[in-house]
Design a protein around this motif. Structure first.
Motif, mmCIF file in Angstrom:
data_model
loop_
_atom_site.group_PDB
_atom_site.id
_atom_site.type_symbol
_atom_site.label_atom_id
_atom_site.label_comp_id
_atom_site.label_asym_id
_atom_site.label_seq_id
_atom_site.Cartn_x
_atom_site.Cartn_y
_atom_site.Cartn_z
ATOM 1 N N ASP A 69 73.235 60.514 99.476
ATOM 2 C CA ASP A 69 74.472 60.013 100.071
ATOM 3 C C ASP A 69 74.119 59.381 101.414
ATOM 4 O OD1 ASP A 69 77.175 59.495 100.262
ATOM 5 O OD2 ASP A 69 77.685 61.478 101.051
ATOM 6 N N GLU A 70 74.805 58.312 101.780
ATOM 7 C CA GLU A 70 74.528 57.607 103.039
ATOM 8 C C GLU A 70 73.034 57.304 103.134
ATOM 9 O OE1 GLU A 70 76.884 56.723 105.189
ATOM 10 O OE2 GLU A 70 78.572 57.904 104.491
ATOM 11 N N GLY A 108 79.960 58.954 107.376
ATOM 12 C CA GLY A 108 80.400 59.888 106.343
ATOM 13 C C GLY A 108 81.420 60.933 106.734
ATOM 14 N N THR A 115 82.461 60.300 97.538
ATOM 15 C CA THR A 115 82.077 61.693 97.282
ATOM 16 C C THR A 115 82.596 62.168 95.920
ATOM 17 O OG1 THR A 115 82.429 61.968 99.650
ATOM 18 C CG2 THR A 115 81.895 63.940 98.393
HETATM 19 MG MG MG Z 1 80.664 59.315 102.014
#
Ligand code: MG
Ligand code: ADP
Length: 435
Positions: free
Chosen positions: A154-155, A306, A52
């Motif tokens: 993300d992910e 996450g 992140t």
């Molecule tokens: Mg992450």
């Protein structure tokens, strides 16, 4: 190497120092210079390694350096697969941007859209969002993608799994072609590489650990347990071990509710988190778990990706996931940021095939233990094989395709079907998984 050495400006360095980070993590060290240079990247690193901050810090730096003195158009979009992850990423963005004049916001479904629309109207530089609500808001003209400079997925593999590809492509179609694209994930399948090749331009690949590997300090333990005794065994583990913060994964929402009820009955504080819970209940469960007002969080795979729950010492797989990559993600919730952790799986007879698949993926045998009183008695597969061999007594299988002791049809929860009913879909309802 320090954050300053990476070329980050003093207000950003000050913010990360306040978070207690003394030096960049390997993925941060590798990714940040490329992102600052404006390159597209495809980054893969173990869970809990600071991805992140890896994308947020350089993007903030870019935003600050090029900010228009008067206007605040939406310039950076971060897409995440789940609401909880979106909220968590934005928490991080807010903390890292504490000393710069950059506004961030988060939007996701399941909550009132009105305050989100008002926030967007007030001017936001960087927005974190789940795809469904984002498209709703776009349809309602609450935001525009026309000034997007950086898109972050993300992910990304979970977004694929959840059937978000069409939504993602639709969102991208509204954006200027000229932009920077960053794709982050813990695992990279061939499908994800295909998606990446459609979105990224001349990406730099950044990797810091062998693909699909799990955090190094995690100990894996398998208990061979009878299916009907899993709940009792779980309670014993928690009580005997005096465990105070445990994340337990179940395969279904119903299973999560049932286990939670039984834990509470046994005097153990617990809450369930899954896709059938209201957003309020989900947020509350996670908060109570994080601040230790409940000991046990029982989750479906929604929590597997996450979510940053610091220093989680134990993760329990009440059932093994039917997709081996999910094991990596689930146990990524323990042993985070260098802390030691224990991943415990309760495996009944019909799940032994999943264990082999997971071992293959990890390239590591998981140590198995049988505990007296809980031995598996549900020897379903051999029974079937026995009756099969009876029928074909003395005959060899044609074509050499020996079935061995493996049942022909896999256990009922195997397969590509989502283990839970699919929820309300947008553009591609049949493929969308909700956890
Ligand atoms: Mg992450
Ligand atoms: P990932 O996305 O790779 O799974 P996160 O970005 O959620 O990991 O970060 C995991 C944890 O590590 C968070 O608690 C975060 O605050 C912490 N963290 C991130 N960068 C650093 C760093 N450089 N040093 C120490 N801790 C860090």
């Amino acid at each position: 190497m320090t954050f300053k050495d990476l070329g980050l400006s003093p207000p950003l360095v000050k913010a990360v120092e306040e978070k207690g980070y003394t030096k960049p993590s390997p993925i941060q060290e590798k990714a940040i210079p490329h992102i600052l240079a404006g390159k597209d990247i495809l980054a893969s690193a173990q869970t809990g390694t600071g991805k992140t901050a890896g994308f947020t810090l350089p993007v903030l730096q870019h935003l600050v350096a090029t900010r228009h003195p008067k206007y605040r158009p939406l310039r950076v979009l971060v897409l995440t697969p789940t609401r909880e992850l979106a909220a968590q990423v934005q928490d991080n963005v807010r903390e890292y941007s504490k000393y710069v004049d950059i506004k961030s916001a988060v939007v996701f479904g399941g909550v009132n859209a009105k305050p989100q629309i008002a926030t967007l109207r007030s001017g936001v530089d960087i927005l974190v969002a789940t795809p469904g609500r984002l498209l709703d808001l776009h349809d309602r003209k609450a935001l525009s993608f026309k000034r997007i400079e950086v898109l972050i997925l993300d992910e990304a593999d979970r977004m694929l799994d959840m059937g978000f590809v069409r939504d993602i492509n639709k969102i991208i179609s509204y954006m200027p072609a000229e932009r920077q694209n960053l794709m982050f994930s813990a695992t990279f399948s061939n499908d994800i590489k295909k998606l990446a090749s459609g979105i990224l331009r001349n990406p730099v690949s950044v990797e810091t650990a062998p693909q699909n590997s799990t955090a190094k300090k995690v100990t894996h333990k398998v208990y061979k347990v009878d299916k009907s005794k899993k709940t009792e065994f779980t309670i014993k583990l928690i009580k005997d071990g005096n465990w105070n913060q445990v994340l337990i994964f179940t395969r279904t929402k119903h299973g999560a509710n049932k286990l939670t009820e039984k834990l509470v009955k046994a005097g153990i504080s617990a809450a369930a988190i899954h896709g059938n819970k209201s957003q309020g209940a989900r947020t509350k469960a996670l908060k109570n778990f994080k601040d230790n007002s409940i000991k046990i969080l029982v989750a479906t795979d929604i929590a597997a990706r996450g979510l940053d729950i610091p220093l989680l010492p134990h993760v329990v797989n009440f059932e093994l996931p039917n997709v081996p990559e999910d094991y990596v993600h689930r146990i990524g919730r323990t042993g985070r940021a260098g802390a030691a952790g224990e991943a415990i799986s309760l495996v009944c007879s019909e799940e032994s095939e999943y264990q082999s698949e997971i071992e293959k993926l990890l390239n590591e045998k998981l140590a198995s233990t049988i505990v007296a009183g809980f031995e598996p008695t549900d020897t379903d597969p051999p029974k079937r094989a026995a009756s099969q061999s009876k029928g074909s007594f003395g005959k060899k299988n044609k074509g050499g395709g020996s079935q061995g002791n493996k049942p022909k049809s896999k256990p009922h929860f195997k397969g590509n079907k989502p283990s839970e009913p699919s929820g309300r879909g947008r553009s591609n309802p049949p493929k969308k998984k909700r956890y």
